[in-house]
Each structure stands twice: as C-alpha cells, then as structure tokens.
Scaffold this active site. Structure first.
Site, PDB file in Angstrom:
ATOM      1  N   ARG A 178       0.894  -1.135  -0.035  1.00 18.89           N
ATOM      2  CA  ARG A 178      -0.046   0.032  -0.053  1.00 18.89           C
ATOM      3  C   ARG A 178       0.813   1.262   0.125  1.00 18.89           C
ATOM      4  O   ARG A 178       1.951   1.070   0.711  1.00 18.89           O
ATOM      5  CB  ARG A 178      -0.963  -0.049   1.238  1.00 18.89           C
ATOM      6  CG  ARG A 178      -1.741  -1.306   1.503  1.00 18.89           C
ATOM      7  CD  ARG A 178      -2.650  -1.358   0.298  1.00 18.89           C
ATOM      8  NE  ARG A 178      -3.692  -0.522   0.295  1.00 18.89           N
ATOM      9  CZ  ARG A 178      -4.701  -0.293  -0.784  1.00 18.89           C
ATOM     10  NH1 ARG A 178      -4.510  -1.088  -1.775  1.00 18.89           N
ATOM     11  NH2 ARG A 178      -5.454   0.568  -0.542  1.00 18.89           N
ATOM     12  N   ASP A 230       4.700   0.169  -7.259  1.00 22.51           N
ATOM     13  CA  ASP A 230       3.356   0.146  -7.738  1.00 22.51           C
ATOM     14  C   ASP A 230       2.260   0.826  -7.161  1.00 22.51           C
ATOM     15  O   ASP A 230       1.169   1.234  -7.745  1.00 22.51           O
ATOM     16  CB  ASP A 230       3.160  -1.401  -8.053  1.00 22.51           C
ATOM     17  CG  ASP A 230       1.722  -1.280  -8.790  1.00 22.51           C
ATOM     18  OD1 ASP A 230       1.425  -1.477  -9.876  1.00 22.51           O
ATOM     19  OD2 ASP A 230       0.476  -2.143  -8.239  1.00 22.51           O
ATOM     20  N   GLU A 243      -1.997   8.813  -4.278  1.00 20.20           N
ATOM     21  CA  GLU A 243      -2.221   8.131  -5.239  1.00 20.20           C
ATOM     22  C   GLU A 243      -3.666   8.577  -6.049  1.00 20.20           C
ATOM     23  O   GLU A 243      -4.593   8.666  -5.199  1.00 20.20           O
ATOM     24  CB  GLU A 243      -2.387   6.528  -4.964  1.00 20.20           C
ATOM     25  CG  GLU A 243      -2.438   5.695  -6.123  1.00 20.20           C
ATOM     26  CD  GLU A 243      -2.305   4.156  -5.748  1.00 20.20           C
ATOM     27  OE1 GLU A 243      -3.273   3.344  -5.751  1.00 20.20           O
ATOM     28  OE2 GLU A 243      -1.364   3.741  -5.156  1.00 20.20           O
ATOM     29  N   HIS A 272      -0.382   1.394 -10.257  1.00 17.58           N
ATOM     30  CA  HIS A 272      -1.130   0.255  -9.526  1.00 17.58           C
ATOM     31  C   HIS A 272      -1.635  -0.360 -10.364  1.00 17.58           C
ATOM     32  O   HIS A 272      -2.845  -0.931 -10.133  1.00 17.58           O
ATOM     33  CB  HIS A 272      -2.207   1.049  -8.681  1.00 17.58           C
ATOM     34  CG  HIS A 272      -2.721   0.404  -7.330  1.00 17.58           C
ATOM     35  ND1 HIS A 272      -3.097   0.858  -6.298  1.00 17.58           N
ATOM     36  CD2 HIS A 272      -2.971  -0.883  -6.968  1.00 17.58           C
ATOM     37  CE1 HIS A 272      -3.524   0.168  -5.296  1.00 17.58           C
ATOM     38  NE2 HIS A 272      -3.509  -0.798  -5.938  1.00 17.58           N
ATOM     39  N   ALA A 288      -0.083  -3.839 -10.759  1.00 17.62           N
ATOM     40  CA  ALA A 288       0.765  -5.027 -10.564  1.00 17.62           C
ATOM     41  C   ALA A 288      -0.416  -6.166 -10.692  1.00 17.62           C
ATOM     42  O   ALA A 288       0.207  -7.454 -10.926  1.00 17.62           O
ATOM     43  CB  ALA A 288       1.270  -5.034  -8.926  1.00 17.62           C
TER      44      ALA A 288
END
Length: 304
Positions: free
Chosen positions: A217, A241, A246, A265, A267
């Site tokens: 996270r 990632d 974000e 984000h 992955a």
C-alpha cells in the site's frame, strides 16, 4: 442463496455462482449476500439486515475501513492472497527493472548509455531479499525469488515459518532485517502499525546498494523521505506500484528519477482479477454455509 453484484458486472463470477445454484437479483432487500468490486465511494449507503456476507474484490481494503463501511454486524471477506501470483510477478519485474537500469536506458535512448549500465547494474542472484508482509503475496513471491538464487527473509506478525524462506522473523525485528537485506519488498497491509514504516529513519538503516519495492500500500512509505533518500544515494533505487498520494501527480519528483520504476497500481489488472476471483468467492461461500471461518475473512478488529 441470492446475491447482488456491484458495481461492475464480472461474467466470470456470475457464471461461477450460477453454476453453484446461487441466484443473482438486483435489489439488496432480496439478497443474502453482496459481491462488490467497486471503490468505497460507490458502496451502498446502507445494507439491509438480510445481507449476511459481503465479498470485497480488493486485497487492500483500508479505504473501506477509513470510510467506516466495515463493522461486525455481518461477515466480510476481501481478496487477500487471491492475486498473489500476478502481484508477485510484478514485484520481481520492478526489482529486475530497477537493478538493470531500464528507466535510465529508456530515457537515454542510445547505446552510449552502455558504460553507465556496465558500472551500475545490480544482479538478483546471490542477493538476500526481505519480504515484509509475507502473507499471500509472499507465498507466491518467495519461490520466484529463490528461483533467481536469492535467499529470502520473511517478515510477518506471527513469526510462523514461511515455506521457502531461509528465515522468518516477526515484525518487531524489521529494523534488523532492513540492515541485513540487499533488497526489500513491501507486501504488507496498511494498518496503524505499518503506516509510514519506511521513513527517513528506516531508510537510513538500509544498504546504499538496496532497492526498495512497494506492491503493498502506498502509505507504507513516507514519500518525501523516499525522495530524499534516492536523491542523496541512501538507497540505490525504488520500484513502486503503489504510492502516496495516489494517483501520483504527473509533476511529482519521483517521475523524473532514473532510478525509480513506477507502474500505476497495475501489479494486478482487472483481467487477472476477473480470472482469479471466482474460486475465492466460491471457497468463502462454502465455508460460510458450513459455519466455518472463510479463507479470506476480514477481522474488523485487526483492520484486514
């Protein structure tokens, strides 16, 4: 049982549930459970008492806790460990890309970059890699790393040995692990205990040749401290990632660094989620109907 699917229709889940005799309905008042693949802002304002179970299709559900949506009035499950293999593969890809200076070469766009690569390339074989938060992702990640000839130190809350790891320690030994590891992969959930765990102090413990990978996270890392550590050479590189904030703003300094690999984000992608989620939903329902704890059941008190 009857269920509602929200917010996107995933045919793979609908087909799997239909195959087990579960019936899809449109009204929550007519349903026994909810399968929800959206974000907190799209979640129903309230759930009727007849909803016994909510299946969330994300592994990281801290945003649902932050929004006050998860309580103990019904049972909840997430996708913890369900997407372990694609996320593990992405973690290895980020690590290899950072070690092999792919961003630097892509920006130089010339074979004249070869001297820099000869000088700066790192290798995965023979390295000691720490996997912090060695749960479901770690289960798939560790065999990949050992296949490259790595020795893995697994960090988890229980200290229970993780298969394939050369060593497993509890989270209270994280500082020592950061000092010893050649590279560090974050795969931990976001809790009050893990928020900001990588900061100026803990980055200072790491080797200056280390690569930090975050597929857990974003807020596990204090972003400004990471920028400083990369600029000052406290660590070699980072592969991210997930970020905090974000999405990462387009003008953020991390985008401009040759020693940082960033994926948005992704992955795990929607396609892989739809492929992998049905079996998890069915396994949870089997356990629910048998009166057992579900494989990915959420503990509201623990926050994951």
């Amino acid at each position: 049982m009857k269920y509602v699917m929200g917010t996107r229709e995933w045919d793979s889940i609908v087909e799997a549930l239909s195959g087990r005799g579960h019936q899809r309905v449109e009204d929550l008042a007519d349903a026994d459970f909810l399968v929800f693949n959206g974000v907190p802002g799209d979640f129903p304002e309230s759930l009727p008492d007849n909803i016994r179970f909510v299946q969330l299709c994300l592994a990281g559900i801290d945003a649902f806790f932050d929004a006050g949506l998860i309580d103990d009035t019904r049972r909840w499950a997430n996708a913890s460990g369900v997407y372990g293999r694609p996320v593990a593969e992405s973690a290895v890809a980020l690590l290899l890309s950072a070690l092999h200076m792919h961003v630097h070469v892509a920006r130089e766009r010339t074979f004249d970059s070869a001297p820099d690569v000869h000088e700066g390339t790192g290798w995965l074989f023979g390295a000691t890699v720490a996997v912090i938060g060695a749960g479901g992702i770690g289960h798939d990640l560790i065999p990949m790393l050992t296949g490259f000839g790595c020795e893995v130190i697994a960090v988890n809350n229980s200290g229970r040995p993780v298969e394939g790891a050369a060593e497993t320690v509890t989270a209270e030994h994280t500082d020592d692990v950061l000092r010893r590891a050649d590279h560090v992969i974050l795969a931990a959930p976001l809790t009050e205990a893990t928020r900001g765990m990588i900061n100026s102090r803990t980055l200072g413990l790491m080797k200056d040749t280390a690569v930090l990978i975050n597929v857990g996270r974003g807020p596990l890392v204090v972003t400004d401290d990471l920028v400083t550590a990369l600029e000052e050479g406290q660590i070699r590189a980072a592969g991210l990632d997930v970020t905090d904030p974000e999405p990462l703003p387009d003008d953020h300094p991390l985008w401009g660094m040759d020693n940082v690999v960033i994926t948005p984000h992704t992955a795990n992608t929607f396609r892989s989620m739809q492929r992998l989620m049905p079996d998890a939903v069915l396994a949870n329902l089997d356990a629910l109907e048998a009166g057992e704890r579900m494989p990915t059941e959420v503990d509201p008190d623990r926050g994951y």
